[in-house]
Write a protein that holds these residues in place. Structure first.
Motif, mmCIF file in Angstrom:
data_model
loop_
_atom_site.group_PDB
_atom_site.id
_atom_site.type_symbol
_atom_site.label_atom_id
_atom_site.label_comp_id
_atom_site.label_asym_id
_atom_site.label_seq_id
_atom_site.Cartn_x
_atom_site.Cartn_y
_atom_site.Cartn_z
ATOM 1 N N GLY A 139 -101.599 69.558 64.297
ATOM 2 C CA GLY A 139 -101.710 68.364 63.353
ATOM 3 C C GLY A 139 -102.837 67.576 63.982
ATOM 4 O O GLY A 139 -103.288 67.572 65.166
ATOM 5 N N ARG A 172 -97.061 66.588 56.637
ATOM 6 C CA ARG A 172 -97.999 66.841 57.889
ATOM 7 C C ARG A 172 -99.199 67.544 57.541
ATOM 8 O O ARG A 172 -99.296 68.058 56.391
ATOM 9 C CB ARG A 172 -97.260 67.777 59.155
ATOM 10 C CG ARG A 172 -96.101 67.206 59.752
ATOM 11 C CD ARG A 172 -95.477 68.227 60.667
ATOM 12 N NE ARG A 172 -95.308 69.576 60.392
ATOM 13 C CZ ARG A 172 -95.922 70.416 60.714
ATOM 14 N NH1 ARG A 172 -97.060 70.539 61.614
ATOM 15 N NH2 ARG A 172 -95.660 71.651 60.392
ATOM 16 N N THR A 173 -100.374 67.627 58.173
ATOM 17 C CA THR A 173 -101.560 68.480 58.012
ATOM 18 C C THR A 173 -101.692 69.226 59.088
ATOM 19 O O THR A 173 -101.757 68.918 60.342
ATOM 20 C CB THR A 173 -102.741 67.369 57.833
ATOM 21 O OG1 THR A 173 -102.441 66.294 56.986
ATOM 22 C CG2 THR A 173 -103.868 67.967 57.426
ATOM 23 N N GLU A 174 -102.055 70.359 58.785
ATOM 24 C CA GLU A 174 -102.222 71.406 59.852
ATOM 25 C C GLU A 174 -103.490 71.956 60.112
ATOM 26 O O GLU A 174 -104.039 72.552 58.937
ATOM 27 C CB GLU A 174 -101.153 72.689 59.583
ATOM 28 C CG GLU A 174 -100.917 73.244 61.007
ATOM 29 C CD GLU A 174 -99.381 74.418 60.757
ATOM 30 O OE1 GLU A 174 -98.313 73.956 61.357
ATOM 31 O OE2 GLU A 174 -99.790 75.456 60.082
#
Lengths: 110, 110
Positions: B37, B77-79
Motif C-alpha cells: 500500500g 486500501r490501495t495495492e
DNA sequence: TTAGCCAGTCACCAAAAGGTAAGTAGTATC
DNA sequence: GATACTACTTACCTTTTGGTGACTGGCTAA
C-alpha cells in the motif's frame, strides 16, 4: 574512483551517481568503439553542450570510468577512452538497449 | 505505456525516461517480493516524500511498470504491484546491483 | 467526539541539472 | 594579420526535480 565518503551505501545508488544522468551513457556508447577527442565527442552527441560534456567527462574520469590522455602531437589533442572499468559496464548497457528496444516495439504495436 | 509521441528514439533514453530517476528503482525493488500500500511503501523507502512517491507511482502506472488496485475492504486500501513489464526489469536491476557492489568493493579496498 | 489510520493533494520553496553565448589560450595555416 | 582548429571555462539564466508541512476526506475504534 569515488572516495569512501562519497560512496552511497546502496549499490544501485552508486550506479546512479556514476552514470545515472542524461548524458553519461551516451558518452560511454560513443567511446566503446574508439577513443575520441573533445570536439569529436561534442559533435557526435547531438544536443549536449560543451559545458555539460566537459563536466561529465571530468566526473567520469574521477570515477575511473574513462581515461584522459593529452597527446603531444601537432596540433596537441586530448583523447578520451573507456577504461577497463568503463568497459565492464557493457552488459548493463546491452541490457538497457535490449529492454528499451522491446518497450519501443510494445508501444509501436499498441 | 507511453504514447508513441512521448517515446524517445533512443532505447536507452526510453529506459531513463521510465525508471532513470532517484526513486523509481527503489520503488521497484520494494515491490519485487510483494504488493504494498501507499503508506507501507512510504515507510519502506527512507527519505522519499509523499508527493514524490505519489507522482512516481502515477508515472510508473502510466508507463505500465506497476499496477494500482483499489481493494474495497474495510478499511479500503490501495495495492501497488509490479506488472509483468515491471518484473522484466529484474535482469537490469540485478546487473546494476552486481556492478555497484563490485565498484563499492573496489573503493573500499583502495 | 476525539483520535488515528488509509491514501493521497496542494502551495510554496530549494537544489540540482542543463542550456546559451561568449571568452580564453595555444598552435597552425592562408 | 586574419582565420580556424584544438580544448576547454565562465557567467548567467531556465528547467527539472525534489523536499516541507499543512491539509483533505473517508472510515473506524475507544
Amino acid at each position: 574512483m569515488l572516495t569512501k565518503e562519497e560512496l552511497p551505501p546502496c549499490p544501485v545508488a552508486t550506479c546512479f551517481q556514476l552514470f545515472g544522468n542524461k548524458w553519461k551513457i551516451y558518452i560511454i556508447q560513443q567511446l566503446i568503439d574508439h577513443p575520441m577527442g573533445f570536439n569529436a565527442l561534442h559533435r557526435s552527441i547531438p544536443g549536449i553542450s560543451q559545458k555539460v560534456l566537459s563536466s561529465n567527462l571530468k566526473e567520469m574520469d574521477a570515477a575511473g570510468l574513462i581515461t584522459r590522455t593529452v597527446i603531444p602531437e601537432t596540433p596537441i589533442r586530448t583523447e578520451y577512452a573507456l577504461s577497463e572499468l568503463g568497459h565492464s559496464l557493457m552488459p548493463i548497457i546491452d541490457s538497457l538497449v535490449e529492454w528499451g528496444t522491446d518497450y519501443q516495439q510494445l508501444v509501436r504495436n499498441s
